[in-house]
Motif scaffolding. Structure first.
Motif, PDB file in Angstrom:
ATOM      1  N   ARG A   2       0.851  -1.179   0.000  1.00 56.14           N
ATOM      2  CA  ARG A   2       0.000   0.000   0.000  1.00 56.14           C
ATOM      3  C   ARG A   2       0.885   1.226   0.000  1.00 56.14           C
ATOM      4  O   ARG A   2       1.648   1.437   0.920  1.00 56.14           O
ATOM      5  CB  ARG A   2      -0.883   0.025   1.236  1.00 56.14           C
ATOM      6  N   ARG A   3       0.752   2.008  -1.058  1.00 56.26           N
ATOM      7  CA  ARG A   3       1.534   3.236  -1.144  1.00 56.26           C
ATOM      8  C   ARG A   3       0.663   4.331  -1.704  1.00 56.26           C
ATOM      9  O   ARG A   3      -0.197   4.101  -2.528  1.00 56.26           O
ATOM     10  CB  ARG A   3       2.731   3.036  -2.068  1.00 56.26           C
ATOM     11  N   ASN A  57      -5.718   2.237  -1.674  1.00 57.08           N
ATOM     12  CA  ASN A  57      -5.206   0.873  -1.785  1.00 57.08           C
ATOM     13  C   ASN A  57      -4.514   0.741  -3.134  1.00 57.08           C
ATOM     14  O   ASN A  57      -5.158   0.496  -4.152  1.00 57.08           O
ATOM     15  CB  ASN A  57      -6.364  -0.121  -1.660  1.00 57.08           C
ATOM     16  N   ILE A  58      -3.205   0.934  -3.120  1.00 52.90           N
ATOM     17  CA  ILE A  58      -2.429   0.886  -4.355  1.00 52.90           C
ATOM     18  C   ILE A  58      -1.432  -0.261  -4.271  1.00 52.90           C
ATOM     19  O   ILE A  58      -0.516  -0.248  -3.456  1.00 52.90           O
ATOM     20  CB  ILE A  58      -1.697   2.223  -4.605  1.00 52.90           C
ATOM     21  N   ASP A  59      -1.662  -1.252  -5.106  1.00 56.22           N
ATOM     22  CA  ASP A  59      -0.795  -2.428  -5.171  1.00 56.22           C
ATOM     23  C   ASP A  59       0.181  -2.208  -6.319  1.00 56.22           C
ATOM     24  O   ASP A  59      -0.154  -2.414  -7.490  1.00 56.22           O
ATOM     25  CB  ASP A  59      -1.655  -3.676  -5.399  1.00 56.22           C
ATOM     26  N   SER A  60       1.387  -1.779  -5.988  1.00 55.59           N
ATOM     27  CA  SER A  60       2.360  -1.444  -7.028  1.00 55.59           C
ATOM     28  C   SER A  60       2.855  -2.665  -7.798  1.00 55.59           C
ATOM     29  O   SER A  60       3.442  -2.518  -8.860  1.00 55.59           O
ATOM     30  CB  SER A  60       3.541  -0.684  -6.431  1.00 55.59           C
ATOM     31  N   SER A  61       2.571  -3.857  -7.301  1.00 47.49           N
ATOM     32  CA  SER A  61       2.990  -5.056  -8.021  1.00 47.49           C
ATOM     33  C   SER A  61       1.972  -5.462  -9.092  1.00 47.49           C
ATOM     34  O   SER A  61       2.252  -6.339  -9.900  1.00 47.49           O
ATOM     35  CB  SER A  61       3.202  -6.219  -7.045  1.00 47.49           C
ATOM     36  N   GLN A  68      -6.863   0.892 -10.368  1.00 49.19           N
ATOM     37  CA  GLN A  68      -8.196   0.800  -9.776  1.00 49.19           C
ATOM     38  C   GLN A  68      -8.202   1.380  -8.356  1.00 49.19           C
ATOM     39  O   GLN A  68      -9.126   2.094  -7.976  1.00 49.19           O
ATOM     40  CB  GLN A  68      -8.691  -0.652  -9.749  1.00 49.19           C
ATOM     41  N   GLY A  69      -7.157   1.100  -7.580  1.00 48.86           N
ATOM     42  CA  GLY A  69      -7.069   1.627  -6.217  1.00 48.86           C
ATOM     43  C   GLY A  69      -7.004   3.146  -6.192  1.00 48.86           C
ATOM     44  O   GLY A  69      -7.673   3.794  -5.392  1.00 48.86           O
ATOM     45  N   LEU A  74      -9.792   8.425  -5.623  1.00 49.92           N
ATOM     46  CA  LEU A  74     -10.195   9.708  -6.183  1.00 49.92           C
ATOM     47  C   LEU A  74     -11.719   9.841  -6.214  1.00 49.92           C
ATOM     48  O   LEU A  74     -12.259  10.916  -5.968  1.00 49.92           O
ATOM     49  CB  LEU A  74      -9.614   9.883  -7.588  1.00 49.92           C
ATOM     50  N   GLY A  75     -12.400   8.737  -6.505  1.00 52.55           N
ATOM     51  CA  GLY A  75     -13.857   8.758  -6.495  1.00 52.55           C
ATOM     52  C   GLY A  75     -14.406   9.017  -5.102  1.00 52.55           C
ATOM     53  O   GLY A  75     -15.332   9.822  -4.919  1.00 52.55           O
ATOM     54  N   THR A  76     -13.833   8.360  -4.114  1.00 50.26           N
ATOM     55  CA  THR A  76     -14.248   8.565  -2.718  1.00 50.26           C
ATOM     56  C   THR A  76     -13.971   9.998  -2.286  1.00 50.26           C
ATOM     57  O   THR A  76     -14.808  10.645  -1.647  1.00 50.26           O
ATOM     58  CB  THR A  76     -13.511   7.574  -1.794  1.00 50.26           C
TER      59      THR A  76
END
Length: 180
Positions: A2-3, A57-61, A68-69, A74-76
Motif C-alpha cells: 500500500r503506497r 489501496n495501491i498495489d504497485s505489483s 483501480q485503487g 479519487l472517487g471517494t
C-alpha cells in the motif's frame, strides 16, 4: 504494498491545511450561535479532510489494481468533497459578519478540488496497463491536476477574527486544526 503517490498525499495535505486556516487565530467573546455555526462549518470541511487522509489501496505489483485503487480513492475523495459542499449549503446564514463570504470562498475552493479529483480520475480510465509507457504517462497526467491543488488561493479564509474566535471554541474546528 500500500503506497500513496507522494504528489497525491502532498496535494491532499496542502488542501486540508489550507482549509484548516479558517480556524486559525483566536480572540474572545463569540456567542453560542457563532460557535455552533463555526462548528457546523468545520464539520463540513471534516467530511473532505477525513476522506483524503485515508490511504488509497495501491498495489504497485499489479498495475491494474494500482490504477483501480487510485481511481477508487479519487472517487471517494470527490464524493466527500461534494458532501462538504452540500453540507455548507445547509449551514444557513452566518451569524458572524463575513461568514457567508468565507463559505462562498470555501465552496469555490472545494469545487476546484472536486474538479481536480474528477479530472484525475478521468485520466485513469482506459489506461493500457500492459504498456509501461502509457501507464507512466497516464499516472503523470492523472496526478498533474492534483499537484495544482497546493496553488489554490486560500488567502481570504483566515482573516476573520470573529470566525476564528468562534472556531477556537468549536469541537469540530479543533479536530480540523489537528488534521492541518
Amino acid at each position: 504494498m500500500r503506497r500513496t503517490p507522494r504528489s497525491l498525499r502532498v496535494a491532499a495535505v496542502a488542501v486540508a491545511a489550507a482549509l484548516a486556516t479558517v480556524v486559525g487565530g483566536c480572540s474572545s467573546g463569540p456567542s453560542d450561535a457563532d460557535v455552533a455555526w463555526a462548528d457546523g462549518l468545520c464539520s463540513s470541511i471534516l467530511t473532505f479532510t477525513d476522506a483524503v487522509k485515508t490511504q488509497p489501496n495501491i498495489d504497485s505489483s499489479n498495475p491494474d489494481k494500482a490504477i483501480q485503487g487510485l481511481s477508487d480513492y479519487l472517487g471517494t475523495a470527490s464524493t466527500a468533497v461534494q458532501g462538504s459542499i452540500d453540507s455548507m449549503g445547509k449551514l444557513g446564514p452566518s451569524p458572524i459578519d463575513g461568514g457567508d463570504a468565507v463559505v462562498t470562498q470555501l465552496k469555490s475552493t472545494l469545487t476546484s478540488v472536486k474538479s481536480s479529483f474528477d479530472q484525475a480520475r478521468q485520466q485513469l480510465q482506459n489506461v493500457d496497463t500492459n504498456d509501461p509507457s502509457a501507464l507512466t504517462g497516464a499516472l503523470t497526467d492523472a496526478l498533474s491536476p492534483l499537484q495544482q491543488l497546493s496553488k489554490l488561493d486560500t488567502s481570504g479564509l483566515n482573516g476573520n477574527a470573529d470566525i476564528n474566535a468562534a472556531a477556537a471554541k468549536a469541537a469540530n474546528c479543533q479536530k480540523l486544526q489537528q488534521t492541518g
